[in-house]
Scaffold this motif. Structure first.
Motif, PDB file in Angstrom:
ATOM      1  N   ILE A 252       0.832  -1.206   0.000  1.00  0.00           N
ATOM      2  CA  ILE A 252       0.000   0.000   0.000  1.00  0.00           C
ATOM      3  C   ILE A 252       0.866   1.257   0.000  1.00  0.00           C
ATOM      4  CG2 ILE A 252      -1.626   1.341   1.400  1.00  0.00           C
ATOM      5  CD1 ILE A 252      -2.797  -1.391   2.327  1.00  0.00           C
ATOM      6  N   ILE A 269      -3.878  -0.918  -4.688  1.00  0.00           N
ATOM      7  CA  ILE A 269      -4.022  -0.660  -3.255  1.00  0.00           C
ATOM      8  C   ILE A 269      -5.263  -1.363  -2.708  1.00  0.00           C
ATOM      9  CG2 ILE A 269      -4.716   1.152  -1.620  1.00  0.00           C
ATOM     10  CD1 ILE A 269      -2.536   2.874  -2.655  1.00  0.00           C
ATOM     11  N   PHE A 273      -5.404  -3.731   0.427  1.00  0.00           N
ATOM     12  CA  PHE A 273      -6.154  -3.216   1.571  1.00  0.00           C
ATOM     13  C   PHE A 273      -7.297  -4.150   1.959  1.00  0.00           C
ATOM     14  CE2 PHE A 273      -9.487  -0.576   3.484  1.00  0.00           C
ATOM     15  CZ  PHE A 273      -8.774  -0.002   4.527  1.00  0.00           C
ATOM     16  N   TYR A 274      -8.051  -4.637   0.974  1.00  0.00           N
ATOM     17  CA  TYR A 274      -9.178  -5.507   1.303  1.00  0.00           C
ATOM     18  C   TYR A 274      -8.714  -6.870   1.807  1.00  0.00           C
ATOM     19  CZ  TYR A 274     -12.324  -2.008  -0.544  1.00  0.00           C
ATOM     20  OH  TYR A 274     -13.025  -0.838  -0.728  1.00  0.00           O
ATOM     21  N   CYS A 277      -8.104  -6.244   5.370  1.00  0.00           N
ATOM     22  CA  CYS A 277      -9.372  -6.204   6.116  1.00  0.00           C
ATOM     23  C   CYS A 277      -9.894  -7.613   6.391  1.00  0.00           C
ATOM     24  CB  CYS A 277     -10.429  -5.414   5.333  1.00  0.00           C
ATOM     25  SG  CYS A 277     -10.059  -3.650   5.185  1.00  0.00           S
ATOM     26  N   LEU A 296      -0.047   2.463   8.951  1.00  0.00           N
ATOM     27  CA  LEU A 296      -0.938   3.114   7.989  1.00  0.00           C
ATOM     28  C   LEU A 296      -1.674   4.317   8.590  1.00  0.00           C
ATOM     29  CD1 LEU A 296      -2.631   0.022   6.264  1.00  0.00           C
ATOM     30  CD2 LEU A 296      -0.833   1.479   5.325  1.00  0.00           C
ATOM     31  N   LEU A 302      -4.340   6.282   1.035  1.00  0.00           N
ATOM     32  CA  LEU A 302      -5.592   5.669   0.625  1.00  0.00           C
ATOM     33  C   LEU A 302      -6.353   6.595  -0.324  1.00  0.00           C
ATOM     34  CD1 LEU A 302      -6.828   4.169   4.031  1.00  0.00           C
ATOM     35  CD2 LEU A 302      -5.607   3.012   2.173  1.00  0.00           C
TER      36      LEU A 302
END
Length: 320
Positions: A252, A269, A273-274, A277, A296, A302
């Motif tokens: 990221i 990204i 990112f997901y 998560c 982050l 983002l």
């Protein structure tokens, strides 16, 4: 100088004479090595004299009723012990045992001067604490030295060593040897460098889609022996299978610092990112995971809907 043994019956006189014990031996050898004129040093240049010296040391200690830890510690630090590489101290040295060094890197005491039946062999093993070279001692003493620095310098020796280690999977069943191998072993990277196994992956298209095709993350299998036992051994040393939180965060930050938030950058990204998560649902309480996420908190890394000119810090965004 030594007195005549015929004085021994005369206890009154004999007891006044200093005994030539193991402590005296250690001091005499230390003084001899420190002499500027090197007088007497020829004893260390002749194998026959060395062998007799070792036997004498063992015999003198054998005749002594009590041990002398100070003398033993001194003897271990003196460069008087013959190994394949010349005279050396006993740091990381090993006595001949039931395991043969496949790459010639062991600091092995000269077998010709230390036969197992001699008093010298017993003295070095029991009093000076030098171990016989078996597989476990080899892993503890030699393997860390081979892997120190920026990684192995000789790829052929590396392959040879890895083949031997992989043929002994029981090394990974023992907590001590496993810990040593995990901490010290290095695996070749696709970018030419070396890393611990737990920092690398076998390259796959799925991993590339999430982490990017970062050559510093992939194992260079061309520099590994092709045997399946080696691949399995490397995997058991902690090789990563799933993206680590730190590598996801690295991805990221790398993408956001390298370009503006165009469609490709947002997609890259988003993939990292997901995935982060999803993993948070399972591992969010893990300290290492939280430490990665903390990286982050402040960077502008983002994207925001409808904003293609700049990146945002997480605290500047809202979920919808």
């Amino acid at each position: 100088s030594f007195v005549n043994s015929r004085l021994e019956p005369y206890a009154g006189i004999f007891d006044l004479i200093n005994k030539f014990n193991i402590g005296r031996v250690a001091n005499e050898l230390k003084e001899l090595l420190n002499r500027v004129d090197n007088k007497g040093a020829e004893i260390f240049e002749n194998d026959e004299r060395l062998s007799k010296l070792y036997s004498l040391i063992g015999h003198i200690d054998e005749e002594q009723k009590e041990g002398d830890d100070e003398a033993y510690a001194c003897l271990k630090t003196l460069p008087i012990w013959k190994t394949g590489g010349g005279l050396s101290t006993l740091d990381d040295a090993l006595l001949p045992g039931d395991f043969d060094d496949p790459i010639g890197q062991a600091k092995l005491l000269d077998a010709a001067l230390f036969c197992p039946e001699s008093s010298a062999f017993a003295f070095i093993e029991r009093k000076l604490g030098v171990k016989r070279q078996n597989l476990e001692e080899y892993v503890q003493k030699v393997v860390p030295q081979f892997f120190k620095g920026d990684g192995p310098q000789d790829i052929d020796q590396y392959k040879c060593l890895l083949l031997v280690l992989a043929r002994h999977p029981q090394l990974l069943d023992d907590d001590k040897t496993r810990s040593i191998l995990e901490e010290t072993s290095r695996v070749p990277r696709f970018d030419g460098g070396w890393s611990p196994a737990d920092a690398l992956y076998f390259r796959s298209e799925e991993l590339c889609s999430i982490l990017g095709d970062d050559r510093s993350l992939w194992v260079d299998q061309q520099r590994l022996p092709s045997e399946k036992t080696v691949v399995h051994f490397i995997a058991q040393l902690g090789l990563l299978r799933l993206p680590s939180p730190d590598h996801l965060v690295d991805r990221i930050l790398a993408v956001s610092s390298a370009s503006r938030p165009d469609d490709k950058a947002k997609h890259n990204i988003g993939a990292a990112f997901y995935r982060l998560c999803e993993d948070f649902k399972r591992n969010g309480s893990d300290l290492g995971f939280r430490s990665a996420i903390d990286r982050l908190r402040t960077p502008l890394c983002l994207p925001a809907t409808g904003q293609d000119s700049r990146w945002f810090a997480p605290e500047q965004l809202y979920a919808h």
